[in-house]
Design a protein around this motif. Sequence first.
Motif, PDB file in Angstrom:
ATOM      1  N   PHE A  55      38.066  41.555  51.899  1.00 20.86           N
ATOM      2  CA  PHE A  55      38.299  39.788  52.072  1.00 20.86           C
ATOM      3  C   PHE A  55      37.807  39.520  52.676  1.00 20.86           C
ATOM      4  CE2 PHE A  55      41.419  42.607  52.632  1.00 20.86           C
ATOM      5  CZ  PHE A  55      42.687  42.633  51.209  1.00 20.86           C
ATOM      6  N   ASN A  56      36.814  38.069  51.204  1.00 22.13           N
ATOM      7  CA  ASN A  56      35.502  37.320  52.353  1.00 22.13           C
ATOM      8  C   ASN A  56      36.863  35.992  53.206  1.00 22.13           C
ATOM      9  OD1 ASN A  56      34.428  38.826  51.165  1.00 22.13           O
ATOM     10  ND2 ASN A  56      33.430  37.626  49.952  1.00 22.13           N
ATOM     11  N   PHE A  57      36.248  35.524  54.278  1.00 18.69           N
ATOM     12  CA  PHE A  57      36.591  34.203  55.476  1.00 18.69           C
ATOM     13  C   PHE A  57      36.008  33.558  55.338  1.00 18.69           C
ATOM     14  CE2 PHE A  57      39.639  37.923  55.653  1.00 18.69           C
ATOM     15  CZ  PHE A  57      41.000  37.361  55.500  1.00 18.69           C
ATOM     16  N   VAL A  72      40.907  31.919  52.677  1.00 14.48           N
ATOM     17  CA  VAL A  72      40.401  33.397  52.101  1.00 14.48           C
ATOM     18  C   VAL A  72      39.728  33.294  50.503  1.00 14.48           C
ATOM     19  CG1 VAL A  72      41.124  36.279  50.987  1.00 14.48           C
ATOM     20  CG2 VAL A  72      42.084  34.874  52.984  1.00 14.48           C
ATOM     21  N   ASP A  74      37.473  34.641  48.576  1.00 16.44           N
ATOM     22  CA  ASP A  74      38.012  35.900  47.642  1.00 16.44           C
ATOM     23  C   ASP A  74      37.959  36.767  48.059  1.00 16.44           C
ATOM     24  OD1 ASP A  74      36.962  37.192  45.280  1.00 16.44           O
ATOM     25  OD2 ASP A  74      34.705  37.555  45.707  1.00 16.44           O
ATOM     26  N   CYS A  75      38.901  37.408  47.078  1.00  9.90           N
ATOM     27  CA  CYS A  75      38.616  39.823  47.645  1.00  9.90           C
ATOM     28  C   CYS A  75      39.610  40.163  46.743  1.00  9.90           C
ATOM     29  CB  CYS A  75      40.488  39.225  48.786  1.00  9.90           C
ATOM     30  SG  CYS A  75      41.939  38.636  47.358  1.00  9.90           S
ATOM     31  N   MET A  77      42.228  43.235  46.115  1.00 14.92           N
ATOM     32  CA  MET A  77      42.825  44.560  46.624  1.00 14.92           C
ATOM     33  C   MET A  77      43.169  45.528  45.383  1.00 14.92           C
ATOM     34  SD  MET A  77      44.587  41.355  47.885  1.00 14.92           S
ATOM     35  CE  MET A  77      46.216  41.992  48.468  1.00 14.92           C
ATOM     36  N   LYS A  84      43.314  40.048  43.151  1.00 15.42           N
ATOM     37  CA  LYS A  84      42.690  38.281  43.671  1.00 15.42           C
ATOM     38  C   LYS A  84      43.630  37.618  44.157  1.00 15.42           C
ATOM     39  CE  LYS A  84      38.055  38.991  42.245  1.00 15.42           C
ATOM     40  NZ  LYS A  84      37.232  39.556  43.303  1.00 15.42           N
ATOM     41  N   TRP A  86      45.328  37.296  47.348  1.00 17.96           N
ATOM     42  CA  TRP A  86      45.103  36.554  48.697  1.00 17.96           C
ATOM     43  C   TRP A  86      44.156  35.370  48.351  1.00 17.96           C
ATOM     44  CZ3 TRP A  86      45.077  39.423  53.835  1.00 17.96           C
ATOM     45  CH2 TRP A  86      46.001  39.607  54.389  1.00 17.96           C
ATOM     46  N   ALA A  87      43.085  35.378  47.158  1.00 12.78           N
ATOM     47  CA  ALA A  87      41.957  34.328  47.357  1.00 12.78           C
ATOM     48  C   ALA A  87      42.997  32.828  47.167  1.00 12.78           C
ATOM     49  CB  ALA A  87      41.569  34.621  46.260  1.00 12.78           C
ATOM     50  N   HIS A 108      50.830  32.416  56.706  1.00  9.93           N
ATOM     51  CA  HIS A 108      49.820  33.225  55.500  1.00  9.93           C
ATOM     52  C   HIS A 108      50.545  32.291  54.612  1.00  9.93           C
ATOM     53  CE1 HIS A 108      47.357  36.537  52.905  1.00  9.93           C
ATOM     54  NE2 HIS A 108      47.614  34.786  53.010  1.00  9.93           N
ATOM     55  N   CYS A 121      52.983  43.807  52.745  1.00 11.24           N
ATOM     56  CA  CYS A 121      51.776  42.517  53.465  1.00 11.24           C
ATOM     57  C   CYS A 121      52.526  42.170  54.453  1.00 11.24           C
ATOM     58  CB  CYS A 121      51.219  41.715  52.755  1.00 11.24           C
ATOM     59  SG  CYS A 121      49.627  42.092  51.502  1.00 11.24           S
TER      60      CYS A 121
END
Length: 152
Positions: A55-57, A72, A74-75, A77, A84, A86-87, A108, A121
């Motif tokens: 997960f990129n934040f 977020v 990029d991600c 899962m 993706k 969560w993107a 979230h 989640c």
Amino acid sequence: MENNHFNSSIAAKISAGEATKKISNLPGWWGVTFSGNSEKQDDKFVIRMGEDAFFNFTVTELIPGKRVVWLVTDCYMPWYSDKKEWANTKLVFDLRESDGITELNFKHEGLTPDVECYKDCEKGWTHWIQTSLFSYFTTGKGDFDKSRKAGN
């Protein structure tokens, strides 16, 4: 439902400023592999869960003692058909301090009951906010029960 994004709240005897610092120290409460920086606005960081999941934040908002927002960017899962999912979602931590007690409202944005990972989640976030982050706020140690990690 108008506000069906995942929400969770806790209250602890901690200053809102100290709570902001502890939220930003992800290894202290989220039990994930962390790289990058998360202490100020525009910081970027990566969380890894297992070999492939990431997960990129980006910290899009950080007002000490008031609000922390992570986007977020990029991600991946691997457990879900939409890897993706969560993107472009946001993790929002709103803080309010009164009489030495800080109330944290976590949301979230984008994690709604109609997305595939919601049930997993929801269970994970409930643990990470109500158990682990609360413990980190009150004892200085998070609760890293891996069996309840978000996404697993």
